[in-house]
Enzyme design. Structure first.
Site, PDB file in Angstrom:
ATOM      1  N   GLY A 150     -18.379   1.493 -96.996  1.00  0.00           N
ATOM      2  CA  GLY A 150     -18.770   2.170 -98.229  1.00  0.00           C
ATOM      3  C   GLY A 150     -20.264   1.969 -98.403  1.00  0.00           C
ATOM      4  N   ILE A 184     -22.030  -0.393 -99.832  1.00  0.00           N
ATOM      5  CA  ILE A 184     -22.571  -1.731 -99.551  1.00  0.00           C
ATOM      6  C   ILE A 184     -22.535  -2.008 -98.047  1.00  0.00           C
ATOM      7  CG2 ILE A 184     -22.353  -4.215 -99.991  1.00  0.00           C
ATOM      8  CD1 ILE A 184     -21.160  -3.474-102.755  1.00  0.00           C
ATOM      9  N   THR A 199     -18.615 -11.134 -99.057  1.00  0.00           N
ATOM     10  CA  THR A 199     -19.178 -10.862-100.386  1.00  0.00           C
ATOM     11  C   THR A 199     -18.274  -9.855-101.117  1.00  0.00           C
ATOM     12  OG1 THR A 199     -20.572  -9.175 -99.368  1.00  0.00           O
ATOM     13  CG2 THR A 199     -21.616 -11.296 -99.841  1.00  0.00           C
ATOM     14  N   ARG A 205     -14.097  -9.742-101.859  1.00  0.00           N
ATOM     15  CA  ARG A 205     -13.200 -10.455-102.758  1.00  0.00           C
ATOM     16  C   ARG A 205     -12.496 -11.540-101.955  1.00  0.00           C
ATOM     17  NH1 ARG A 205     -15.663  -8.512-106.332  1.00  0.00           N
ATOM     18  NH2 ARG A 205     -14.921  -7.280-108.105  1.00  0.00           N
ATOM     19  N   GLU A 238     -11.205 -18.474-107.666  1.00  0.00           N
ATOM     20  CA  GLU A 238     -12.568 -18.732-108.111  1.00  0.00           C
ATOM     21  C   GLU A 238     -12.508 -19.382-109.478  1.00  0.00           C
ATOM     22  OE1 GLU A 238     -14.937 -15.170-107.976  1.00  0.00           O
ATOM     23  OE2 GLU A 238     -14.546 -14.895-105.861  1.00  0.00           O
ATOM     24  N   HIS A 291     -20.084 -16.452-106.371  1.00  0.00           N
ATOM     25  CA  HIS A 291     -19.928 -15.015-106.650  1.00  0.00           C
ATOM     26  C   HIS A 291     -21.182 -14.441-107.327  1.00  0.00           C
ATOM     27  CE1 HIS A 291     -16.612 -11.778-107.366  1.00  0.00           C
ATOM     28  NE2 HIS A 291     -17.795 -11.215-107.168  1.00  0.00           N
ATOM     29  N   ALA A 321     -23.523 -12.273-105.553  1.00  0.00           N
ATOM     30  CA  ALA A 321     -24.202 -11.295-104.689  1.00  0.00           C
ATOM     31  C   ALA A 321     -24.967 -10.237-105.489  1.00  0.00           C
ATOM     32  CB  ALA A 321     -23.205 -10.637-103.744  1.00  0.00           C
TER      33      ALA A 321
HETATM   34  C1  DGY Z   1     -18.550  -6.457-108.451  1.00  0.00           C
HETATM   35  O1  DGY Z   1     -19.353  -5.746-109.064  1.00  0.00           O
HETATM   36  O2  DGY Z   1     -17.416  -6.095-108.178  1.00  0.00           O
HETATM   37  C2  DGY Z   1     -19.051  -7.802-108.009  1.00  0.00           C
HETATM   38  O3  DGY Z   1     -18.105  -8.578-107.420  1.00  0.00           O
HETATM   39  C3  DGY Z   1     -19.758  -8.519-109.129  1.00  0.00           C
HETATM   40  O4  DGY Z   1     -20.989  -7.883-109.204  1.00  0.00           O
END
Ligand code: DGY
Length: 328
Positions: free
Chosen positions: A159, A161, A239, A241, A270, A289, A291
């Site tokens: 995607g 990211i 980064t 889940r 978490e 968490h 990022a």
């Molecule tokens: C999200 O946006 O889903 C991240 O895990 C937190 O920014």
């Protein structure tokens, strides 16, 4: 003539930036000011009265909550992921759900790459070593890591990211493989990416980086079987889940030395439990968490969440809506 009452909104945490001040002008605003998330009973009590909720990924919005929230019209999540929200249940009750895609793409990719570099070159260990006064001389065998340039990166999910991480990897001269439900031929030719099957990605990648949303299909996507097929010594970056990885299996793969290391911004649960093996292993780099946590991005996420909420309260489709079918 009596003016209509402003809608009532509950925000589950103080947010960075000016967004909440803007919201205060249009709504009766209640903000949970504590550093920890509101306890379930507080969230339920607030939801009972609320027209809108601004939530974080730590707040569970499910059918029992919705059943107690007769006025609720919108849940606006300050995150791109929304696995904390039962979207089908919201849609069934005509509650709009908003999220914050796009704004955090580059910031999250920066951090994924920071983790990759930090793990490969043992940056955190090096810092601890110097601070502890252990640095006595230049040593040819000290804190040896692995090269990033020229290595193979396997992206799980391509995607926004994943693609942003691929761009960074190309700058480092990496070969980049990916698995994704859909082929992305434009990105393949723009960035020289190779779409492969899961087995090839596992077998050939020196680094595996996860970029999929959490859903039934991706829960424990990286399990014992997959970990066993990873290249010996490979490094994992997560980064996305925590539950995308079977964490017990990951601990075994790290402790046995089959995996070279893992850099985890997300874990399951978490925060990690105090006795988690992950926090004791030297080849694991952990982050809480964060990022997407740059000043600018977190401010923009808050602002987007407010825009989504206000649109839905006015009966308009939120600019970033997860259940747009509510607004034909
Ligand atoms: C999200 O946006 O889903 C991240 O895990 C937190 O920014």
């Amino acid at each position: 003539m009596q003016r209509p009452k402003p809608p009532r909104v509950f925000v589950t945490r103080q947010l960075p930036g000016e967004a909440l001040a803007r919201l205060g002008a249009f709504t009766t605003l209640r903000v949970w000011e504590q550093p920890l998330p509101p306890p379930r009973e507080v969230l339920l009590a607030e939801a009972r009265e609320a027209d809108g909720l601004i939530t974080l990924l730590t707040d569970r919005v499910d059918e029992p909550l919705l059943a107690e929230a007769p006025h609720l019209r919108v849940v606006s999540n300050v995150a791109v992921g929304y696995d904390n929200i039962d979207v089908a249940a919201c849609t069934a009750r005509r509650v709009a759900v908003g999220n914050t895609p796009g704004v955090l793409t580059e910031t999250t990719a920066d951090f994924a790459f920071a983790l990759l570099l930090g793990l490969a070159r043992r940056v955190v260990e090096a810092d601890a070593y110097v601070r502890a006064g252990r640095w006595k001389t230049w040593d040819p065998s000290l804190l040896l890591g692995v090269d990033v340039h020229g290595a193979t990166l396997g992206l799980v999910g391509l995607g926004a990211i994943g693609a942003a991480v691929a761009r960074r990897a190309r700058g480092f001269g990496m070969r980049v493989l990916y698995v994704n439900r859909r082929a992305k031929p434009e990105l393949e030719s723009e960035l020289g990416l190779e779409r492969v099957d899961k087995a090839t990605l596992m077998a050939e990648s020196d680094f595996v980086s996860l970029h999929v949303a959490l859903c039934d299909e991706t829960r424990h996507w990286l399990g014992r079987e997959e970990l066993a097929t990873m290249k010996p010594g490979a490094l994992l970056v997560n980064t996305a889940r925590g539950p995308v990885v079977d964490q017990a299996a990951l601990e075994e793969a790290l402790a046995s030395g089959h995996l070279g290391g893992a850099a985890l911004d997300v874990t399951d649960p978490e925060p990690l439990s105090a006795d988690s093996l992950l926090s004791k292993l030297p080849n694991v780099l952990l982050a809480p968490h964060i990022a997407s946590a740059s000043h600018s991005t977190r401010g923009r996420m808050a602002s987007m969440a407010v825009d989504n909420l206000l649109a839905a309260l006015e009966g308009r489709k939120p600019p970033h809506c997860v259940n747009p079918e509510l607004f034909p």
